[in-house]
Write an enzyme that holds these catalytic residues in place. Structure first.
Site, PDB file in Angstrom:
ATOM      1  CD  GLU A 163       4.830  -3.236  -3.525  1.00 54.18           C
ATOM      2  OE1 GLU A 163       5.024  -1.891  -3.510  1.00 54.18           O
ATOM      3  OE2 GLU A 163       4.234  -3.782  -4.090  1.00 54.18           O
ATOM      4  N   GLY A 200       0.945   4.585   4.896  1.00 56.01           N
ATOM      5  CA  GLY A 200       0.291   3.380   5.854  1.00 56.01           C
ATOM      6  C   GLY A 200       1.645   2.186   6.247  1.00 56.01           C
ATOM      7  N   GLY A 201       2.332   2.010   5.363  1.00 54.15           N
ATOM      8  CA  GLY A 201       3.629   0.884   5.697  1.00 54.15           C
ATOM      9  C   GLY A 201       4.391   1.280   6.748  1.00 54.15           C
ATOM     10  N   GLY A 217       0.855  -1.102  -0.094  1.00 51.59           N
ATOM     11  CA  GLY A 217       0.132   0.075   0.065  1.00 51.59           C
ATOM     12  C   GLY A 217       0.906   1.192  -0.086  1.00 51.59           C
ATOM     13  CD  GLU A 221       4.052   5.088  -6.008  1.00 52.54           C
ATOM     14  OE1 GLU A 221       3.936   4.303  -6.688  1.00 52.54           O
ATOM     15  OE2 GLU A 221       3.775   5.059  -4.813  1.00 52.54           O
ATOM     16  CB  CYS A 230       3.579  -1.795  -7.308  1.00 51.15           C
ATOM     17  SG  CYS A 230       2.509  -2.353  -6.200  1.00 51.15           S
TER      18      CYS A 230
END
Lengths: 525, 525
Positions: free
Chosen positions: B265, B245-246, B241, B393, B302
């Site tokens: 990831e 969040g990660g 995600g 990103e 991704c």
């Protein structure tokens, strides 16, 4: 082979500019020359910059070059001769026979990693050939190998001044993986560190490697270590030491803009489970083996048996009595440093002051400074389960027997334990069923499980695990002793549809390294 | 196959008690029934407690039992038929053809892990036989295998509602390793999640496994995820995600009394390097492939190529012109969620507002809600090197071309990049020397490097690496796609001097699993 007190930043010997340390002979409480001035932040940066500059070239040295380098380090350490043993003896109080053995282990460890490097299994080469006709989509050609993580910061341990210090297991496995190493020497044996560091630096030069492959730093406080782990060019950390020290490094590593893995081997009390049939049949023999393991090297091993768990009754009492006889005959032994000796006294003092721990036996009294007097205590499982303080590691020759009411309580105590490096079972055939009920718990709690042996004495081999769940280590997925230690410093990279001319040799179609690849799902013969 | 809105806690379907989520059809912006009430803290605890209770039994199921379980999950997913595809289509806006392909991939992935489990190489069995005569000390018998870490928390990803969600790669690899799984469903496709969750629960029952092997939870905010990662019975985390969040989950995992590994990831812009000879010879073809990869699935991969790097000049300009023609013809596509669509608009808006980024082309305008209009921007290397915002990103079909003055500037841009999942090279024979100078940098930056292909399309095979240095993932040592993903959920345990009767089958002297062990330093044939 003269001690200079200098840092080794690549091939340059440079005097530090910060507060100095000096070694203390713990047997006499006298300081040892020379002074070792600490590295400045700039000098830490210099070492890391050199390591970074060396990384891309060093990680692509051939397997033969890297193996030969490891063997050359071993030769250079051996060439130090008695100078190394004498200095290490003066700095650590460890007997020369022990240090000779540890030197042998250190050099054998380097040569073992040379064998591992040459065999190349750690590259874990996986090849999936292209399937251009596959429907609905063709499969590209995909090839995977492991590459080195990057420069590694290694922190020397106090209790293995050779085997887990400057050229010890962490350095050997990181160098084997293709990672340059920057060592922060342990403050307890800077002279030993300098001698070994000079040996490594000579090997770097002799093998024609970039100088940044190895540097050696000193520092009086935690600043050098924190600066080292914070440096963006450092990509992993190897550490053996206290829980507080290890956790501090983990925090620094996690707080970086780019977090990095820390392999910290921290604390373990290494529970020993005594089962009924074994206790009945040979409790006195077990007691003798136990006290020999407990008092070996003044108990200064990560795997020292600091906890004994058994069902109470006459057999356990006979074990305690026999162990007490042995403990009372144990001579006091010089510990590694005044700090370790005073921490040991404090830990024993906490046990002595704990109403739930009964003193069973003390060893022979001290004959000199910084000595460890062996101690055996007994407690009841209920108290152990209720009081976390009874699970605290006392680094040295102290152990606690936990008497349990029932097999179920033995299981409860096992389940209550923190993560451990080892767990040991003493059992006879009649105990197998009972032991089997504990195994699942112990597999979750420990990195190594032993039957009818003692956890001290950690073999350097393929199958060894010197690791375990937190807080024994910060990362249960690795081992710091044995050949699998190399795996900690690697990461996978996949190459898709590469022309052979761009592929590294490990992945080229002709398989020039003759590796047993995982080829289209099958392991090559 | 009815949707109930219930949590699955083991075999029980239970209604949550906290704030509910409902799916939204992004193509129509309309909510979809039923409501999915979030799990309470107590319900999270129930799922983790069940997982813990199942762990010791599940991790010791035979290889055949576990492989059969994975295959049964695949069968049960296939048995959902069109119900699953229709619901996933409604919840995600992804075309049915794509979802059919993704279902195929998901089930093939489960069957691939079944093959891996049966082959048993992941056990990494190492045996060092006793050497009782060795001097100065005998060597004990030492045997190592890998054991499962413990229950794993898996967070479903929005962009692969089947292949990286409830029974996706993280779940499949964790279950293959012997870890029970507690899934936190992604809020964008709860109905798809429930259907797949029911399929997994049926497989658990059909295979006679302990019910705690699998649970499925929903939650409207971050509370359920935080409670799950905080639970002491959870021993690892799989996540795909956003970076925020990660990183949040990494912090929770590190702050636990017992820290645990998080495989997150997170983000990647997947740089594509275009070399001169290839650009000269076939820049238009490359542009066509590029835009196809960029706009595939509305760019919601991704590995979407979000960055193109090349030396400026007429050849690059021809590439930009050709790509612009393609982009202008690209239809707008419905994105997965209103949130993703608005984040895309914000990301594109930031590029549009950046004085250093020049708009080259926009895709066809939106025809409905939540659609992604493809975008191509151009910047100069100097600006890119100076402005971190240009490296952010933008999840969707937006890409930025970085024009460089020189080969050296191409190298600088490569070295300046954050960690990536992929890096791609487009080259002809005449570019090989130039490409070779970039390789060392790209190996340090990315988990997968491609030549003359496109990073979207991640093959599930042995050699795949879907991972990479931070911030592409939180742990560069693993891959979340491909068979090596199983290695993330294992740790080594060593058994010393065990009687055969106590050893697990993988380590018994007769080698009943017929594994190719590392035996006394040699790999068995």
């Amino acid at each position: 082979m003269t001690l200079t007190g200098n840092l080794l930043i690549g091939q340059r010997a440079i005097t530090g500019t910060q507060a100095a340390i000096h070694a203390i002979n713990p047997a006499t409480d006298t300081p040892l020359d020379p002074l070792y001035a600490g590295a400045s932040a700039e000098q830490v940066t210099q070492a890391c910059t050199l390591a970074w500059a060396a990384f891309d070239a060093y990680r692509e040295t051939t397997l033969e070059q890297r193996a030969h380098f490891l063997e050359t380090i071993a030769e250079q350490i051996e060439a130090l001769g008695d100078t190394l043993i004498d200095r290490a003896n003066a700095e650590t109080g460890l007997p020369k026979a022990r240090l000779l053995g540890e030197r042998g282990r250190t050099c054998a460890q380097l040569r073992t990693f040379a064998r591992v490097v040459r065999a190349g299994e750690w590259l874990d080469v996986r090849v999936d050939n292209a399937l251009p006709e596959r429907q609905p989509l063709p499969r590209p050609d995909l090839r995977q190998r492991q590459v080195a993580l990057g420069p590694v910061a290694v922190f020397g341990a106090s209790n293995f001044p050779l085997a887990f210090s400057v050229a010890g297991g962490d350095s050997a496995s990181a160098l084997a993986a293709g990672c340059p190493v920057v060592v922060k020497a342990h403050g307890a044996h800077p002279g030993t560190s300098e001698l070994v560091g000079q040996a490594v630096a000579r090997a770097v030069k002799q093998c024609g490697l970039p100088e940044g492959v190895f540097s050696l730093l000193y520092g009086a406080g935690r600043e050098v270590g924190i600066a080292l782990v914070s440096d963006p060019r450092i990509k992993a950390v190897g550490f053996t030491g206290s829980r507080s020290g290890g956790l501090a490094l983990c925090q620094v590593a996690q707080a970086r803009p780019e977090p990095i893995p820390v392999y910290a081997e921290m604390s373990s009390i290494n529970p020993v489970f005594l089962f009924d049939a074994a206790l009945q049949a040979r409790g006195e023999d077990v007691a003798q083996g136990f006290v020999a393991s407990l008092t070996q090297g003044a108990g200064q091993f990560c795997t020292n048996p600091g906890l004994v768990i058994a069902r109470q009754g006459p057999a356990l009492q006979r074990f305690i009595d026999a162990a007490s006889v042995q403990v009372r005959q144990a001579p006091a032994q010089t510990m590694l440093t005044p700090g370790i000796a005073s921490a040991y006294k404090a830990g024993v003092g906490a046990l002595a002051g704990n109403a739930n721990a009964q003193a069973a036996a003390s060893g022979l009294p001290q004959q000199g400074p910084n000595q460890c007097q062996a101690q055996l205590y007994v407690t009841q499982a209920e108290a152990f389960l209720a009081d976390p303080a009874l699970q605290a590691e006392v680094f040295g020759a102290a152990s606690l027997v936990v008497a349990c009411d029932s097999d179920e309580q033995v299981r409860q105590v096992a389940e209550h334990l923190e993560g451990q490096l080892t767990a040991t079972l003493h059992l006879d055939d009649g105990d197998l069923d009972q032991a089997r009920t504990l195994l699942a718990t112990l597999e979750r709690k420990a990195g190594r499980i032993l039957v009818n042996g003692w956890p001290t004495g950690v073999e350097v081999c393929d199958a060894m695990v010197h690791g375990g769940p937190f807080p024994a280590t910060s990362d249960a997925r690795g081992t710091s002793v044995g050949t699998a230690a190399i795996l900690r410093f690697l990461r996978p990279v996949c190459y898709q549809d590469f022309p052979d001319a761009l592929l590294p040799p490990a992945l080229q179609h002709a398989n020039p390294l003759q590796l047993r690849r995982l080829l289209d799902g099958q392991r090559e013969a």
